[in-house]
Scaffold this motif. Structure first.
Motif, PDB file in Angstrom:
ATOM      1  N   LEU A   1       0.823  -1.207   0.000  1.00 46.98           N
ATOM      2  CA  LEU A   1       0.000   0.000   0.000  1.00 46.98           C
ATOM      3  C   LEU A   1       0.856   1.255   0.000  1.00 46.98           C
ATOM      4  CD1 LEU A   1      -2.774   1.407   0.287  1.00 46.98           C
ATOM      5  CD2 LEU A   1      -2.455   1.262   2.769  1.00 46.98           C
ATOM      6  N   ALA A   2       1.894   1.287   0.857  1.00 46.99           N
ATOM      7  CA  ALA A   2       2.763   2.465   0.935  1.00 46.99           C
ATOM      8  C   ALA A   2       3.474   2.697  -0.394  1.00 46.99           C
ATOM      9  CB  ALA A   2       3.776   2.286   2.065  1.00 46.99           C
ATOM     10  N   ALA A   3       3.945   1.606  -1.021  1.00 47.10           N
ATOM     11  CA  ALA A   3       4.627   1.737  -2.312  1.00 47.10           C
ATOM     12  C   ALA A   3       3.657   2.211  -3.393  1.00 47.10           C
ATOM     13  CB  ALA A   3       5.245   0.399  -2.705  1.00 47.10           C
TER      14      ALA A   3
ATOM     15  N   LEU B   1       6.169   7.559   3.980  1.00 44.27           N
ATOM     16  CA  LEU B   1       6.590   7.398   5.374  1.00 44.27           C
ATOM     17  C   LEU B   1       5.417   7.557   6.338  1.00 44.27           C
ATOM     18  CD1 LEU B   1       9.994   9.336   5.300  1.00 44.27           C
ATOM     19  CD2 LEU B   1       9.631   6.859   5.324  1.00 44.27           C
ATOM     20  N   CYS B   2       4.512   8.482   6.037  1.00 44.21           N
ATOM     21  CA  CYS B   2       3.340   8.679   6.919  1.00 44.21           C
ATOM     22  C   CYS B   2       2.436   7.455   6.912  1.00 44.21           C
ATOM     23  CB  CYS B   2       2.564   9.921   6.490  1.00 44.21           C
ATOM     24  SG  CYS B   2       3.366  11.481   6.933  1.00 44.21           S
ATOM     25  N   VAL B   3       2.255   6.860   5.753  1.00 43.79           N
ATOM     26  CA  VAL B   3       1.440   5.636   5.667  1.00 43.79           C
ATOM     27  C   VAL B   3       2.064   4.537   6.522  1.00 43.79           C
ATOM     28  CG1 VAL B   3       0.735   3.763   4.129  1.00 43.79           C
ATOM     29  CG2 VAL B   3       0.415   6.135   3.424  1.00 43.79           C
ATOM     30  N   LEU B   4       3.371   4.339   6.394  1.00 41.99           N
ATOM     31  CA  LEU B   4       4.052   3.307   7.175  1.00 41.99           C
ATOM     32  C   LEU B   4       3.974   3.593   8.668  1.00 41.99           C
ATOM     33  CD1 LEU B   4       7.319   2.539   5.151  1.00 41.99           C
ATOM     34  CD2 LEU B   4       5.244   1.164   5.298  1.00 41.99           C
TER      35      LEU B   4
ATOM     36  N   SER C   1      -8.382   9.340   7.364  1.00 44.91           N
ATOM     37  CA  SER C   1      -8.354  10.773   7.672  1.00 44.91           C
ATOM     38  C   SER C   1      -7.118  11.144   8.481  1.00 44.91           C
ATOM     39  CB  SER C   1      -9.619  11.171   8.442  1.00 44.91           C
ATOM     40  OG  SER C   1     -10.775  10.928   7.677  1.00 44.91           O
ATOM     41  N   ILE C   2      -6.759  10.304   9.453  1.00 50.04           N
ATOM     42  CA  ILE C   2      -5.567  10.565  10.266  1.00 50.04           C
ATOM     43  C   ILE C   2      -4.312  10.503   9.411  1.00 50.04           C
ATOM     44  CG2 ILE C   2      -4.143   9.675  12.152  1.00 50.04           C
ATOM     45  CD1 ILE C   2      -6.726   8.775  13.510  1.00 50.04           C
ATOM     46  N   VAL C   3      -4.239   9.529   8.509  1.00 49.58           N
ATOM     47  CA  VAL C   3      -3.088   9.411   7.611  1.00 49.58           C
ATOM     48  C   VAL C   3      -2.974  10.653   6.729  1.00 49.58           C
ATOM     49  CG1 VAL C   3      -2.116   8.145   5.651  1.00 49.58           C
ATOM     50  CG2 VAL C   3      -3.041   6.893   7.606  1.00 49.58           C
ATOM     51  N   LEU C   4      -4.091  11.104   6.168  1.00 52.74           N
ATOM     52  CA  LEU C   4      -4.069  12.280   5.303  1.00 52.74           C
ATOM     53  C   LEU C   4      -3.676  13.533   6.073  1.00 52.74           C
ATOM     54  CD1 LEU C   4      -7.244  11.692   3.086  1.00 52.74           C
ATOM     55  CD2 LEU C   4      -4.846  11.298   2.486  1.00 52.74           C
ATOM     56  N   LEU C   5      -4.162  13.654   7.301  1.00 54.86           N
ATOM     57  CA  LEU C   5      -3.790  14.803   8.122  1.00 54.86           C
ATOM     58  C   LEU C   5      -2.289  14.800   8.404  1.00 54.86           C
ATOM     59  CD1 LEU C   5      -4.621  17.259   9.798  1.00 54.86           C
ATOM     60  CD2 LEU C   5      -5.037  15.705  11.728  1.00 54.86           C
TER      61      LEU C   5
ATOM     62  N   ASN D   1      -4.928  20.449   0.170  1.00 54.58           N
ATOM     63  CA  ASN D   1      -4.437  19.763  -1.035  1.00 54.58           C
ATOM     64  C   ASN D   1      -4.275  18.267  -0.794  1.00 54.58           C
ATOM     65  OD1 ASN D   1      -4.384  22.257  -2.249  1.00 54.58           O
ATOM     66  ND2 ASN D   1      -2.155  22.491  -2.166  1.00 54.58           N
ATOM     67  N   THR D   2      -3.762  17.918   0.387  1.00 55.50           N
ATOM     68  CA  THR D   2      -3.561  16.500   0.708  1.00 55.50           C
ATOM     69  C   THR D   2      -4.885  15.756   0.757  1.00 55.50           C
ATOM     70  OG1 THR D   2      -1.563  16.996   1.976  1.00 55.50           O
ATOM     71  CG2 THR D   2      -2.629  14.885   2.396  1.00 55.50           C
ATOM     72  N   PHE D   3      -5.895  16.356   1.368  1.00 57.68           N
ATOM     73  CA  PHE D   3      -7.197  15.698   1.460  1.00 57.68           C
ATOM     74  C   PHE D   3      -7.853  15.587   0.082  1.00 57.68           C
ATOM     75  CE2 PHE D   3      -6.913  15.893   5.993  1.00 57.68           C
ATOM     76  CZ  PHE D   3      -7.807  14.945   6.453  1.00 57.68           C
TER      77      PHE D   3
END
Length: 289
Positions: A25-27, A67-70, A95-99, A130-132
């Motif tokens: 998923l992270a990749a 890195l945030c996903v991991l 939502s937490i990952v995107l934040l 933008n991230t969301f």
């Protein structure tokens, strides 16, 4: 409408972020983010502010997401209960990952942009927004695809398990067992051939027995662990879920869905769950009986 939406949020949802799936998923997020940012430039790109080439800026943004996903999902893996994972849980985690990604993109602005307002609230909110926007787009693409992938895989395996499972071959007879409970007056005798499944209800067990074409239920004061220990000589008695111990020889049909499997038993109308964490063990055990 609000009640229906609450029910929707409480629906079980497969948790698929553990082990190699997390790295995949992270990749995937890294690759999609890199391609989307570099080739489509979805947001305003003012190149005179760039301290180095846009390729490397896109690379940094994508690495932040990776890195945030991991990190966030890896930490969640330490505490998650897969059996209680729901649609609402999935939305909160995403939502937490995107934040976290949005905050990390803001924190590296000073490294990649020559702009005196890098640390302003305006750019902080802009990076979050933008991230969301991009994250929701990716989620709309990836979540349904993964749901369909899991459903297809489990349906296919369920069909294979059903075709191999010939319940008419199970004619072995067993000796009657004396089962010890927490209260001596509640001890009982169990014919293993009649045992369908047991369901945990706190310190009590609901034990379902096959009686001809019907099902009898008895309630005993004991834990699942206590019953398991007294039935450990029967390999076809399998704990499909933390609350269910099932006689796999009584399974009439295996039904696959995105969460895993649901089992239909002889002489019992309700389906029994196979928890997400037990899917692999269940497949091995069911094939071997």
């Amino acid at each position: 409408m609000s009640v229906n939406f609450k029910d929707f949020l409480k629906q079980p949802y497969p948790y698929y972020f553990k082990g190699k799936n997390l790295w995949i998923l992270a990749a995937l997020i890294f690759g999609m983010s890199m391609g989307f940012n570099y080739f489509f430039e979805p947001f305003v790109v003012y190149r005179p502010e760039h301290k180095f080439s846009y390729f490397w800026i896109s690379m940094i943004h994508s690495l932040n997401a990776f890195l945030c996903v991991l990190l966030i999902i890896g930490l969640n893996n330490l505490r998650v209960n897969e059996d209680k994972w729901t649609v609402g849980s999935e939305i909160v985690l995403i939502s937490i990952v995107l934040l976290a990604i949005g905050i990390s993109q803001f924190l590296v602005r000073d490294m990649i942009y020559a702009n005196p307002d890098n640390w302003s609230m305006r750019y902080f909110m802009e990076e979050i927004r933008n991230t969301f926007m991009v994250g929701v787009l990716f989620a709309v693409i990836l979540v349904p695809l993964n749901y369909l992938r899991l459903t297809k895989a489990h349906l296919k395996t369920a069909q294979s398990l059903n075709s191999q499972h010939q319940s008419e071959l199970f004619h072995q007879q067993y000796n009657i067992l004396s089962i010890v409970t927490q209260q001596k007056s509640d001890d009982f005798e169990l014919n293993p051939h009649e045992f369908l499944f047991a369901k945990s209800e706190g310190n009590y067990l609901e034990i379902f027995l096959e009686k001809g074409e019907d099902t009898n239920k008895i309630l005993k004061r004991m834990t699942m662990k206590e019953l398991e220990s007294q039935l450990d000589s029967f390999p076809h008695f399998f704990k499909t879920h933390r609350s269910f111990l099932v006689n796999l020889q009584k399974v009439k049909q295996v039904k696959g869905n995105a969460q895993g499997y649901q089992l239909r038993l002889k002489s019992h109308s309700d389906s029994l769950p196979v928890s997400r964490g037990m899917v692999s063990d269940f497949e091995r055990k069911f094939k071997s009986i």
